[in-house]
Design a protein around this motif. Structure first.
Motif, PDB file in Angstrom:
ATOM      1  N   ARG A 166      51.054  38.554 136.081  1.00 28.23           N
ATOM      2  CA  ARG A 166      51.484  38.258 134.519  1.00 28.23           C
ATOM      3  C   ARG A 166      51.860  39.468 133.671  1.00 28.23           C
ATOM      4  O   ARG A 166      52.739  39.406 133.182  1.00 28.23           O
ATOM      5  CB  ARG A 166      50.201  37.084 133.866  1.00 28.23           C
ATOM      6  CG  ARG A 166      50.115  35.941 134.551  1.00 28.23           C
ATOM      7  CD  ARG A 166      49.422  34.918 133.554  1.00 28.23           C
ATOM      8  NE  ARG A 166      48.061  35.290 133.273  1.00 28.23           N
ATOM      9  CZ  ARG A 166      47.275  35.022 134.019  1.00 28.23           C
ATOM     10  NH1 ARG A 166      47.208  34.358 134.940  1.00 28.23           N
ATOM     11  NH2 ARG A 166      45.896  35.607 133.713  1.00 28.23           N
ATOM     12  N   ALA A 183      55.077  40.768 134.790  1.00 29.72           N
ATOM     13  CA  ALA A 183      56.385  39.783 134.243  1.00 29.72           C
ATOM     14  C   ALA A 183      56.519  40.278 132.499  1.00 29.72           C
ATOM     15  O   ALA A 183      57.608  40.229 132.116  1.00 29.72           O
ATOM     16  CB  ALA A 183      55.929  38.397 134.415  1.00 29.72           C
ATOM     17  N   ILE A 184      55.515  40.284 131.941  1.00 34.41           N
ATOM     18  CA  ILE A 184      55.402  40.599 130.740  1.00 34.41           C
ATOM     19  C   ILE A 184      56.128  42.223 130.234  1.00 34.41           C
ATOM     20  O   ILE A 184      56.943  42.266 129.646  1.00 34.41           O
ATOM     21  CB  ILE A 184      53.980  40.714 129.683  1.00 34.41           C
ATOM     22  CG1 ILE A 184      53.584  39.001 129.923  1.00 34.41           C
ATOM     23  CG2 ILE A 184      54.287  41.027 128.493  1.00 34.41           C
ATOM     24  CD1 ILE A 184      52.156  38.916 129.560  1.00 34.41           C
ATOM     25  N   GLU A 188      49.010  38.165 127.107  1.00 43.19           N
ATOM     26  CA  GLU A 188      49.129  37.131 128.346  1.00 43.19           C
ATOM     27  C   GLU A 188      48.670  35.715 127.695  1.00 43.19           C
ATOM     28  O   GLU A 188      47.991  35.700 126.496  1.00 43.19           O
ATOM     29  CB  GLU A 188      47.994  37.371 129.177  1.00 43.19           C
ATOM     30  CG  GLU A 188      48.242  38.585 130.203  1.00 43.19           C
ATOM     31  CD  GLU A 188      47.226  39.188 130.885  1.00 43.19           C
ATOM     32  OE1 GLU A 188      46.767  38.755 131.892  1.00 43.19           O
ATOM     33  OE2 GLU A 188      46.362  40.067 130.295  1.00 43.19           O
ATOM     34  N   SER A 189      49.189  34.640 128.224  1.00 40.67           N
ATOM     35  CA  SER A 189      49.308  33.217 127.535  1.00 40.67           C
ATOM     36  C   SER A 189      47.831  32.964 127.337  1.00 40.67           C
ATOM     37  O   SER A 189      47.461  32.079 126.379  1.00 40.67           O
ATOM     38  CB  SER A 189      50.123  32.268 128.690  1.00 40.67           C
ATOM     39  OG  SER A 189      49.403  32.167 129.837  1.00 40.67           O
ATOM     40  N   THR A 226      55.172  36.752 126.358  1.00 40.54           N
ATOM     41  CA  THR A 226      54.033  36.128 127.275  1.00 40.54           C
ATOM     42  C   THR A 226      54.356  35.858 128.291  1.00 40.54           C
ATOM     43  O   THR A 226      55.673  36.143 128.760  1.00 40.54           O
ATOM     44  CB  THR A 226      53.455  35.388 126.370  1.00 40.54           C
ATOM     45  OG1 THR A 226      52.077  34.891 126.916  1.00 40.54           O
ATOM     46  CG2 THR A 226      54.248  34.115 126.020  1.00 40.54           C
ATOM     47  N   ASP A 227      53.667  35.094 129.087  1.00 39.53           N
ATOM     48  CA  ASP A 227      54.111  34.480 130.328  1.00 39.53           C
ATOM     49  C   ASP A 227      54.201  33.063 130.300  1.00 39.53           C
ATOM     50  O   ASP A 227      54.097  32.572 129.182  1.00 39.53           O
ATOM     51  CB  ASP A 227      53.118  34.807 131.649  1.00 39.53           C
ATOM     52  CG  ASP A 227      51.675  34.501 130.971  1.00 39.53           C
ATOM     53  OD1 ASP A 227      51.448  33.151 131.077  1.00 39.53           O
ATOM     54  OD2 ASP A 227      50.861  35.220 130.751  1.00 39.53           O
ATOM     55  N   ASP A 228      54.713  32.534 131.303  1.00 35.95           N
ATOM     56  CA  ASP A 228      55.070  31.219 131.102  1.00 35.95           C
ATOM     57  C   ASP A 228      53.907  30.002 131.595  1.00 35.95           C
ATOM     58  O   ASP A 228      54.171  28.838 131.826  1.00 35.95           O
ATOM     59  CB  ASP A 228      56.288  30.792 132.518  1.00 35.95           C
ATOM     60  CG  ASP A 228      55.823  31.082 133.839  1.00 35.95           C
ATOM     61  OD1 ASP A 228      54.521  31.494 134.101  1.00 35.95           O
ATOM     62  OD2 ASP A 228      56.433  30.908 134.860  1.00 35.95           O
ATOM     63  N   CYS A 266      58.967  33.827 127.166  1.00 35.48           N
ATOM     64  CA  CYS A 266      58.083  33.526 128.266  1.00 35.48           C
ATOM     65  C   CYS A 266      58.780  34.028 129.587  1.00 35.48           C
ATOM     66  O   CYS A 266      59.494  33.446 130.263  1.00 35.48           O
ATOM     67  CB  CYS A 266      57.836  31.966 128.294  1.00 35.48           C
ATOM     68  SG  CYS A 266      57.219  31.315 126.658  1.00 35.48           S
ATOM     69  N   SER A 307      58.282  34.709 133.591  1.00 31.67           N
ATOM     70  CA  SER A 307      57.904  34.296 134.885  1.00 31.67           C
ATOM     71  C   SER A 307      57.460  35.322 135.878  1.00 31.67           C
ATOM     72  O   SER A 307      58.581  35.858 136.211  1.00 31.67           O
ATOM     73  CB  SER A 307      58.748  33.013 135.451  1.00 31.67           C
ATOM     74  OG  SER A 307      58.272  32.563 136.541  1.00 31.67           O
ATOM     75  N   PRO A 308      56.398  35.269 136.399  1.00 28.78           N
ATOM     76  CA  PRO A 308      56.151  36.230 137.663  1.00 28.78           C
ATOM     77  C   PRO A 308      56.807  36.005 138.645  1.00 28.78           C
ATOM     78  O   PRO A 308      57.087  36.986 139.516  1.00 28.78           O
ATOM     79  CB  PRO A 308      54.626  36.088 137.756  1.00 28.78           C
ATOM     80  CG  PRO A 308      54.103  35.389 136.596  1.00 28.78           C
ATOM     81  CD  PRO A 308      55.263  34.453 136.309  1.00 28.78           C
ATOM     82  N   PRO A 331      63.579  36.602 132.410  1.00 25.41           N
ATOM     83  CA  PRO A 331      62.525  35.811 131.664  1.00 25.41           C
ATOM     84  C   PRO A 331      63.381  34.667 130.779  1.00 25.41           C
ATOM     85  O   PRO A 331      64.406  34.866 130.529  1.00 25.41           O
ATOM     86  CB  PRO A 331      62.054  37.031 130.537  1.00 25.41           C
ATOM     87  CG  PRO A 331      63.218  38.055 130.614  1.00 25.41           C
ATOM     88  CD  PRO A 331      63.656  37.923 131.811  1.00 25.41           C
TER      89      PRO A 331
END
Length: 263
Positions: free
Chosen positions: A78, A81-82, A208-209, A231-233, A252, A254-255, A260
């Motif tokens: 995560r 991804a961010i 992070e979410s 942030t992440d999904d 958002c 996604s890893p 994104p």
């Protein structure tokens, strides 16, 4: 060197560390016919991805108890991804502030292809990683009083240093996101973060979410100061709607995807 070759080299380094248990920068430099700066950059990125641990002059494999931690790996994915989504917002020759924190520092290895950057930070860790980039940016340090809790410089001297410049972007993390108030923190020293936001044209929060919805007593940055939240999904639909209602650009990441999702 092409991006594909870079990825292949990093994969080969990760395999070598796993097989041998320890590798040196010197040996890797000779093996891959590249510079020490490039190898250190590779090791920094692989460490951020949870594939090895850097040590003076090289790297070692992860202890066995750290390898099979799915939650840790998920968090690492995560953060990566961010970091990718945030780094994509930086253009060549931008003037940026990078605050201390594990999420913000995850972005540093991804800045090696950016040219002409000017970066100010209050973090020794961030400064050290920036110096290892192949395209090393102009580095500015805030100075100030060392705060062991946040592992960063704080205080009036740091604030004065920031006010001497203007910046395109601020990248900052958070201990929590209060959906009503803004970013929150356990640290009572919030003055420097607010000055960082004042001197930057765009404030980008990286979080992070799982931290979104946390109500921590100390308000750091109100929503009026925040332009973009990365942030992440894993963020829920209701929280997305509340954040967008504040007029904040929401990304958002996604890893499992290269691109994104922008909301």
């Amino acid at each position: 060197m092409t991006k594909r070759n870079t990825q292949q080299r990093r994969h080969a380094i990760a395999v070598l560390v796993q097989e041998q248990g320890e590798v040196s920068v010197e040996a890797l430099t000779q093996r891959f016919a590249t510079s020490e700066v490039t190898i250190r950059k590779d090791l920094a990125l692989l460490e951020t991805g949870g594939l090895l641990l850097r040590r003076y002059g090289g790297a070692v494999s992860l202890p066995s108890e750290m390898v099979i931690e799915p939650d840790v790996e998920q968090v690492s994915n995560r953060k990566q991804a961010i970091a990718r989504a945030a780094a994509e917002r930086i253009r060549d020759h931008n003037r940026v502030i990078i605050d201390s924190g594990t999420t913000t520092s995850s972005m540093i290895p991804l800045l090696g292809n950016k040219r002409g950057l000017v970066v100010m930070t209050n973090s020794l860790n961030v400064a050290g990683q920036l110096r290892e980039l192949e395209n090393e940016p102009i580095l500015l340090m805030t100075g100030g009083t060392w705060d062991p809790h946040s592992e960063s410089f704080q205080g009036q001297m740091a604030e004065q240093a920031l006010r001497s410049y203007d910046f395109d972007q601020l990248f900052i993390g958070a201990d929590g996101i209060d959906l009503e108030r803004g970013t929150t923190t356990f640290n009572e020293l919030v003055g420097l973060s607010r000055v960082m936001a004042e001197v930057a044209r765009e404030v980008i929060v990286m979080v992070e979410s799982e931290k979104i919805g946390r109500r921590i007593p100390n308000l750091e940055l109100p929503w009026q100061r925040i332009h973009t939240l990365v942030t992440d999904d894993g963020l829920g639909a209701e929280a997305r709607d509340q954040i967008q209602a504040k007029g904040v650009t929401l990304i958002c990441a996604s890893p499992s995807a290269d691109t994104p999702r922008r909301k």
